[in-house]
Design a protein around this motif. Structure first.
Motif, PDB file in Angstrom:
ATOM      1  N   ASP A  91       0.861  -1.182   0.000  1.00 32.66           N
ATOM      2  CA  ASP A  91       0.000   0.000   0.000  1.00 32.66           C
ATOM      3  C   ASP A  91       0.900   1.234   0.000  1.00 32.66           C
ATOM      4  O   ASP A  91       1.606   1.508   0.970  1.00 32.66           O
ATOM      5  CB  ASP A  91      -0.885  -0.023   1.247  1.00 32.66           C
ATOM      6  CG  ASP A  91      -1.825   1.173   1.332  1.00 32.66           C
ATOM      7  OD1 ASP A  91      -1.669   2.140   0.556  1.00 32.66           O
ATOM      8  OD2 ASP A  91      -2.715   1.150   2.199  1.00 32.66           O
ATOM      9  N   GLU A  92       0.872   1.986  -1.092  1.00 32.33           N
ATOM     10  CA  GLU A  92       1.751   3.139  -1.231  1.00 32.33           C
ATOM     11  C   GLU A  92       1.269   4.350  -0.441  1.00 32.33           C
ATOM     12  O   GLU A  92       1.931   5.386  -0.432  1.00 32.33           O
ATOM     13  CB  GLU A  92       1.923   3.475  -2.716  1.00 32.33           C
ATOM     14  CG  GLU A  92       2.592   2.341  -3.487  1.00 32.33           C
ATOM     15  CD  GLU A  92       2.824   2.644  -4.956  1.00 32.33           C
ATOM     16  OE1 GLU A  92       2.678   3.830  -5.351  1.00 32.33           O
ATOM     17  OE2 GLU A  92       3.160   1.708  -5.714  1.00 32.33           O
ATOM     18  N   ARG A 145      -2.865   4.944  10.040  1.00 33.62           N
ATOM     19  CA  ARG A 145      -3.429   4.425   8.806  1.00 33.62           C
ATOM     20  C   ARG A 145      -3.819   2.946   8.926  1.00 33.62           C
ATOM     21  O   ARG A 145      -4.873   2.530   8.458  1.00 33.62           O
ATOM     22  CB  ARG A 145      -2.437   4.614   7.656  1.00 33.62           C
ATOM     23  CG  ARG A 145      -2.974   4.159   6.294  1.00 33.62           C
ATOM     24  CD  ARG A 145      -1.956   4.391   5.191  1.00 33.62           C
ATOM     25  NE  ARG A 145      -2.475   3.954   3.902  1.00 33.62           N
ATOM     26  CZ  ARG A 145      -3.238   4.700   3.100  1.00 33.62           C
ATOM     27  NH1 ARG A 145      -3.555   5.945   3.464  1.00 33.62           N
ATOM     28  NH2 ARG A 145      -3.669   4.221   1.952  1.00 33.62           N
ATOM     29  N   ASP A 170       1.036  -4.231   7.109  1.00 31.81           N
ATOM     30  CA  ASP A 170      -0.185  -4.091   6.321  1.00 31.81           C
ATOM     31  C   ASP A 170      -0.284  -5.193   5.262  1.00 31.81           C
ATOM     32  O   ASP A 170      -1.345  -5.786   5.065  1.00 31.81           O
ATOM     33  CB  ASP A 170      -0.210  -2.713   5.651  1.00 31.81           C
ATOM     34  CG  ASP A 170      -1.463  -2.492   4.827  1.00 31.81           C
ATOM     35  OD1 ASP A 170      -2.467  -2.037   5.383  1.00 31.81           O
ATOM     36  OD2 ASP A 170      -1.435  -2.789   3.608  1.00 31.81           O
ATOM     37  N   GLU A 193       4.053  -0.698   6.344  1.00 32.00           N
ATOM     38  CA  GLU A 193       3.581  -1.292   5.102  1.00 32.00           C
ATOM     39  C   GLU A 193       3.841  -2.790   5.060  1.00 32.00           C
ATOM     40  O   GLU A 193       3.094  -3.533   4.410  1.00 32.00           O
ATOM     41  CB  GLU A 193       4.171  -0.603   3.872  1.00 32.00           C
ATOM     42  CG  GLU A 193       5.685  -0.505   3.831  1.00 32.00           C
ATOM     43  CD  GLU A 193       6.232   0.674   4.606  1.00 32.00           C
ATOM     44  OE1 GLU A 193       6.511   0.463   5.799  1.00 32.00           O
ATOM     45  OE2 GLU A 193       6.412   1.766   4.039  1.00 32.00           O
ATOM     46  N   GLU A 209      -3.128  -8.084   4.811  1.00 35.55           N
ATOM     47  CA  GLU A 209      -3.876  -8.313   3.581  1.00 35.55           C
ATOM     48  C   GLU A 209      -3.747  -9.768   3.131  1.00 35.55           C
ATOM     49  O   GLU A 209      -4.720 -10.370   2.650  1.00 35.55           O
ATOM     50  CB  GLU A 209      -3.371  -7.378   2.477  1.00 35.55           C
ATOM     51  CG  GLU A 209      -3.588  -5.894   2.742  1.00 35.55           C
ATOM     52  CD  GLU A 209      -5.037  -5.459   2.570  1.00 35.55           C
ATOM     53  OE1 GLU A 209      -5.902  -6.326   2.296  1.00 35.55           O
ATOM     54  OE2 GLU A 209      -5.308  -4.252   2.721  1.00 35.55           O
ATOM     55  N   LYS A 216      -7.606   1.752   8.579  1.00 35.48           N
ATOM     56  CA  LYS A 216      -7.884   0.902   7.424  1.00 35.48           C
ATOM     57  C   LYS A 216      -8.477  -0.447   7.826  1.00 35.48           C
ATOM     58  O   LYS A 216      -9.402  -0.938   7.164  1.00 35.48           O
ATOM     59  CB  LYS A 216      -6.584   0.689   6.642  1.00 35.48           C
ATOM     60  CG  LYS A 216      -6.696  -0.194   5.403  1.00 35.48           C
ATOM     61  CD  LYS A 216      -5.349  -0.287   4.703  1.00 35.48           C
ATOM     62  CE  LYS A 216      -5.425  -1.213   3.485  1.00 35.48           C
ATOM     63  NZ  LYS A 216      -4.091  -1.319   2.812  1.00 35.48           N
TER      64      LYS A 216
END
Length: 293
Positions: free
Chosen positions: A195-196, A252, A206, A203, A210, A256
């Motif tokens: 995820d940019e 974030r 993250d 990340e 996912e 998210k």
């Protein structure tokens, strides 16, 4: 070790930023322990402008080099090299790591023997001690509180200690560290890349989340050792930009993945806690810089 080609089994991706000496050691370790030559390496330099990119071109001509005109951050830079490759496995490797003899071969064996999406090794600091960030559980407000206050760091179990996944000695784990993250490309094709929206920090966590949501297992393999120079590129005291990026990553990730399942007042409390932690961290780092001046 060579440029990316269709015969490579492994695409090694390294993102660099002002780390010429450490990157040299990292690439040299891959060169000498390159899994029977079935390895291609791609360095994405995030606008170091200090000779780092030039060193790669000069001393490692077999490495594919992308020199960015600006600092893209960790995830976006990794994604450039991941998209450029085609090997069935991708290794995201930090420049402040050194792979050891047999590490790449044994990690690839794990991926081929088990249907896992991501695999990470035991990370050791230069003094030989264990880097506890090698494996992690997905954070909760309570485990994050235990970790960042230090209350949970010396416990072997319990909600306050869960951040470091102390109960996992080997095998399935929520997350491994982005310093050495071996990923199955076919799983990436289905789940997606980093995820940019994260510039730096979180990340890797993250992406593991996912993968878990998509049904993939992340595996921790402690029989394989990789050296990790902790904070090798960021330095012992984070800059204000890095400090903000770290705490934004926490915000974030929570927003998210967790916020929709929790009450708004609770979310507000979490966000205030992150903001308070950022303020304390900025003040503490300012004191450290003054003391070191």
């Amino acid at each position: 070790m060579g440029e990316s080609n269709n015969s490579s089994k492994l695409d090694v991706v390294v993102v660099s930023y002002r780390c010429e000496g450490m990157l040299r050691d990292c690439l040299d370790s891959v060169r000498h322990h390159s899994a029977n030559g079935e390895v291609s390496v791609h360095v994405v330099d995030n606008a170091s402008r200090d000779g780092t990119a030039e060193m790669v071109a000069r001393e490692f001509p077999e490495v594919r080099l992308t020199a960015s005109e600006r600092n893209l951050g960790f995830g976006a830079a990794n994604n450039i090299a991941i998209r450029a490759g085609s090997a069935p496995y991708v290794l995201c490797l930090n420049p402040d790591t050194r792979v050891t003899e047999g590490a790449l071969e044994r990690m690839l064996e794990v991926m081929e023997r088990r249907e896992v999406g991501i695999c990470g090794p035991r990370l050791e600091l230069e003094d030989g001690s264990f880097d506890h960030a090698a494996k992690r559980s997905f954070p909760t407000p309570l485990s994050a509180l235990g970790h960042f206050t230090g209350i949970g760091r010396n416990r072997d179990s319990g909600a306050l200690a869960a951040y470091r996944a102390p109960e996992v000695e080997a095998g399935p784990v929520d997350a491994v560290n982005g310093a050495f993250m071996l990923i199955r490309r076919s799983a990436l094709d289905g789940v997606g890349l980093f995820d940019e929206g994260y510039w730096m920090y979180m990340e890797d966590l993250d992406l593991c989340y996912e993968f878990a949501q998509a049904g993939w297992v992340t595996w921790y393999e402690p029989s394989v050792k990789v050296i990790h120079v902790k904070a090798g590129t960021s330095g012992p005291v984070r800059s204000l930009r890095l400090n903000y990026a770290f705490h934004y990553g926490m915000f974030r990730f929570y927003r998210k993945h967790y916020a929709a399942q929790r009450a708004k007042p609770f979310n507000a409390l979490v966000y205030c806690g992150i903001a308070l932690k950022l303020m304390i961290s900025v003040l503490r780092n300012a004191v450290r810089r003054r003391a070191n001046a």
